[in-house]
Scaffold this motif. Structure first.
Motif, mmCIF file in Angstrom:
data_model
loop_
_atom_site.group_PDB
_atom_site.id
_atom_site.type_symbol
_atom_site.label_atom_id
_atom_site.label_comp_id
_atom_site.label_asym_id
_atom_site.label_seq_id
_atom_site.Cartn_x
_atom_site.Cartn_y
_atom_site.Cartn_z
ATOM 1 N N TRP A 88 0.861 -1.196 0.000
ATOM 2 C CA TRP A 88 0.000 0.000 0.000
ATOM 3 C C TRP A 88 0.886 1.231 0.000
ATOM 4 C CZ3 TRP A 88 -4.970 1.212 -0.647
ATOM 5 C CH2 TRP A 88 -5.458 2.410 -0.139
ATOM 6 N N LEU A 89 0.621 2.149 -0.917
ATOM 7 C CA LEU A 89 1.333 3.421 -0.992
ATOM 8 C C LEU A 89 0.314 4.538 -0.859
ATOM 9 C CD1 LEU A 89 3.854 5.163 -1.588
ATOM 10 C CD2 LEU A 89 3.326 4.885 -4.021
ATOM 11 N N ASP A 90 0.460 5.346 0.180
ATOM 12 C CA ASP A 90 -0.477 6.410 0.519
ATOM 13 C C ASP A 90 0.101 7.749 0.059
ATOM 14 O OD1 ASP A 90 -1.887 8.442 2.020
ATOM 15 O OD2 ASP A 90 -2.464 6.898 3.463
ATOM 16 N N ALA A 91 -0.637 8.481 -0.748
ATOM 17 C CA ALA A 91 -0.147 9.759 -1.279
ATOM 18 C C ALA A 91 0.104 10.797 -0.189
ATOM 19 C CB ALA A 91 -1.129 10.323 -2.306
ATOM 20 N N ARG A 92 -0.499 10.616 0.989
ATOM 21 C CA ARG A 92 -0.263 11.562 2.074
ATOM 22 C C ARG A 92 1.125 11.362 2.684
ATOM 23 N NH1 ARG A 92 -5.366 9.960 5.478
ATOM 24 N NH2 ARG A 92 -4.357 7.996 4.943
ATOM 25 N N ASN A 93 1.747 10.220 2.443
ATOM 26 C CA ASN A 93 3.101 9.925 2.908
ATOM 27 C C ASN A 93 3.810 9.139 1.805
ATOM 28 O OD1 ASN A 93 5.385 9.591 4.427
ATOM 29 N ND2 ASN A 93 4.500 8.106 5.829
ATOM 30 N N PRO A 94 4.108 9.795 0.674
ATOM 31 C CA PRO A 94 4.562 9.080 -0.510
ATOM 32 C C PRO A 94 5.984 8.506 -0.432
ATOM 33 C CG PRO A 94 4.625 11.433 -0.906
ATOM 34 C CD PRO A 94 3.972 11.229 0.437
ATOM 35 N N LEU A 95 6.709 8.775 0.621
ATOM 36 C CA LEU A 95 8.058 8.226 0.735
ATOM 37 C C LEU A 95 8.103 6.938 1.538
ATOM 38 C CD1 LEU A 95 10.088 11.515 1.271
ATOM 39 C CD2 LEU A 95 9.552 10.318 -0.860
ATOM 40 N N ALA A 96 6.938 6.455 1.986
ATOM 41 C CA ALA A 96 6.884 5.221 2.783
ATOM 42 C C ALA A 96 5.888 4.248 2.161
ATOM 43 C CB ALA A 96 6.464 5.543 4.211
ATOM 44 N N ILE A 97 6.296 3.004 2.039
ATOM 45 C CA ILE A 97 5.403 1.939 1.588
ATOM 46 C C ILE A 97 5.237 0.975 2.748
ATOM 47 C CG2 ILE A 97 5.109 0.008 -0.009
ATOM 48 C CD1 ILE A 97 6.702 1.566 -2.056
ATOM 49 N N ASP A 98 3.979 0.648 3.082
ATOM 50 C CA ASP A 98 3.724 -0.285 4.177
ATOM 51 C C ASP A 98 4.378 -1.633 3.887
ATOM 52 O OD1 ASP A 98 2.214 1.632 5.447
ATOM 53 O OD2 ASP A 98 0.285 0.739 4.949
ATOM 54 N N PRO A 99 4.782 -2.373 4.925
ATOM 55 C CA PRO A 99 5.306 -3.727 4.709
ATOM 56 C C PRO A 99 4.262 -4.568 3.973
ATOM 57 C CG PRO A 99 5.594 -3.087 7.005
ATOM 58 C CD PRO A 99 4.743 -2.034 6.352
ATOM 59 N N PRO A 100 4.684 -5.459 3.078
ATOM 60 C CA PRO A 100 3.690 -6.236 2.345
ATOM 61 C C PRO A 100 2.987 -7.247 3.237
ATOM 62 C CG PRO A 100 5.877 -7.088 1.902
ATOM 63 C CD PRO A 100 6.059 -5.841 2.733
ATOM 64 N N VAL A 101 1.694 -7.425 2.979
ATOM 65 C CA VAL A 101 0.980 -8.548 3.572
ATOM 66 C C VAL A 101 1.138 -9.701 2.593
ATOM 67 C CG1 VAL A 101 -0.633 -7.204 4.984
ATOM 68 C CG2 VAL A 101 -1.236 -7.756 2.638
ATOM 69 N N ILE A 102 1.379 -10.893 3.125
ATOM 70 C CA ILE A 102 1.667 -12.063 2.296
ATOM 71 C C ILE A 102 0.599 -13.120 2.565
ATOM 72 C CG2 ILE A 102 3.368 -13.848 1.729
ATOM 73 C CD1 ILE A 102 4.587 -11.138 1.286
ATOM 74 N N GLY A 103 0.089 -13.740 1.513
ATOM 75 C CA GLY A 103 -0.894 -14.792 1.705
ATOM 76 C C GLY A 103 -1.420 -15.316 0.394
ATOM 77 N N GLY A 104 -2.608 -15.899 0.456
ATOM 78 C CA GLY A 104 -3.188 -16.486 -0.735
ATOM 79 C C GLY A 104 -4.668 -16.737 -0.565
ATOM 80 N N PHE A 105 -5.236 -17.389 -1.575
ATOM 81 C CA PHE A 105 -6.670 -17.646 -1.635
ATOM 82 C C PHE A 105 -6.945 -19.136 -1.509
ATOM 83 C CE2 PHE A 105 -6.238 -13.564 -3.622
ATOM 84 C CZ PHE A 105 -7.388 -12.883 -3.269
ATOM 85 N N ALA A 106 -8.004 -19.470 -0.800
ATOM 86 C CA ALA A 106 -8.506 -20.834 -0.703
ATOM 87 C C ALA A 106 -10.023 -20.764 -0.633
ATOM 88 C CB ALA A 106 -7.945 -21.550 0.523
ATOM 89 N N GLU A 107 -10.686 -21.457 -1.530
ATOM 90 C CA GLU A 107 -12.146 -21.501 -1.569
ATOM 91 C C GLU A 107 -12.771 -20.112 -1.618
ATOM 92 O OE1 GLU A 107 -13.702 -24.184 1.394
ATOM 93 O OE2 GLU A 107 -12.098 -25.628 0.999
ATOM 94 N N GLY A 108 -12.174 -19.222 -2.400
ATOM 95 C CA GLY A 108 -12.733 -17.895 -2.612
ATOM 96 C C GLY A 108 -12.456 -16.868 -1.536
ATOM 97 N N VAL A 109 -11.663 -17.225 -0.520
ATOM 98 C CA VAL A 109 -11.320 -16.289 0.550
ATOM 99 C C VAL A 109 -9.801 -16.092 0.540
ATOM 100 C CG1 VAL A 109 -11.305 -15.886 3.047
ATOM 101 C CG2 VAL A 109 -13.289 -16.966 1.963
ATOM 102 N N GLY A 110 -9.385 -14.843 0.536
ATOM 103 C CA GLY A 110 -7.965 -14.522 0.596
ATOM 104 C C GLY A 110 -7.597 -14.027 1.975
ATOM 105 N N VAL A 111 -6.500 -14.556 2.532
ATOM 106 C CA VAL A 111 -6.029 -14.128 3.846
ATOM 107 C C VAL A 111 -4.543 -13.814 3.731
ATOM 108 C CG1 VAL A 111 -5.848 -14.703 6.287
ATOM 109 C CG2 VAL A 111 -7.746 -15.624 4.950
ATOM 110 N N PHE A 112 -4.149 -12.646 4.267
ATOM 111 C CA PHE A 112 -2.792 -12.130 4.118
ATOM 112 C C PHE A 112 -2.343 -11.524 5.442
ATOM 113 C CE2 PHE A 112 -5.358 -11.887 0.391
ATOM 114 C CZ PHE A 112 -4.561 -12.402 -0.614
ATOM 115 N N TYR A 113 -1.062 -11.707 5.796
ATOM 116 C CA TYR A 113 -0.546 -11.231 7.082
ATOM 117 C C TYR A 113 0.752 -10.461 6.905
ATOM 118 C CZ TYR A 113 -3.726 -14.660 9.140
ATOM 119 O OH TYR A 113 -4.840 -15.379 9.504
#
Length: 150
Positions: free
Chosen positions: A72-97
């Protein structure tokens, strides 16, 4: 998620403070494929009560691990990118941490995608101050397909 969407946002006013006051606002999301479908990018407009801002979401798929990373990159703080959430999809639901910091304290972040096979997919964000034992949902977004003007 590729295409144009109207988005209904619902956001907790104060996070991780026992506060149950929410605010609602609208926005838009325009998503496009990148890297031959192995990635995608959203251009988001959020119409907060305090004023509009823009943000971008980038997602990339790792074929070997079968996992997605979301930034996620927020234009209000364009020099910082949040750490990525990592995960995947199973049976139509995606979960990321992800592990992150909120107000100077370590937290766990969870994104969940539900209703992914419908015309109104839903995203939610939750924070956990105790390593994932308890979660506080603090933001939801419901997407409705929109027609791009012009």
């Amino acid at each position: 998620l590729i295409g144009n969407w109207k988005v209904l946002h619902r956001r907790r006013r104060v996070r991780l403070a026992g506060n149950d006051e929410w605010e609602e606002f609208d926005g838009t999301c325009a998503a496009q494929l990148l890297l031959g479908g192995a990635a995608n990018l959203d251009d988001n407009v959020l119409n907060l009560p305090a004023g509009e801002y823009r943000a971008a979401t980038m997602r990339a798929y790792d074929v070997q691990t079968r996992r997605w990373a979301i930034w996620w990159l927020d234009a209000r703080n364009p020099l910082a990118i949040d750490p990525p959430v990592i995960g995947g999809f199973a049976e139509g639901v995606g979960v990321f941490y992800a592990e992150d910091v909120f107000n100077g304290k370590p937290i766990r972040v969870r994104f969940r995608w539900t209703d992914t096979g419908t015309s109104t997919p839903r995203w939610e964000q939750a924070f956990s101050p105790d390593g994932g034992k308890t979660w506080e949902i603090n933001w939801t977004m419901t997407f409705v397909r929109a027609v791009k003007p012009g």
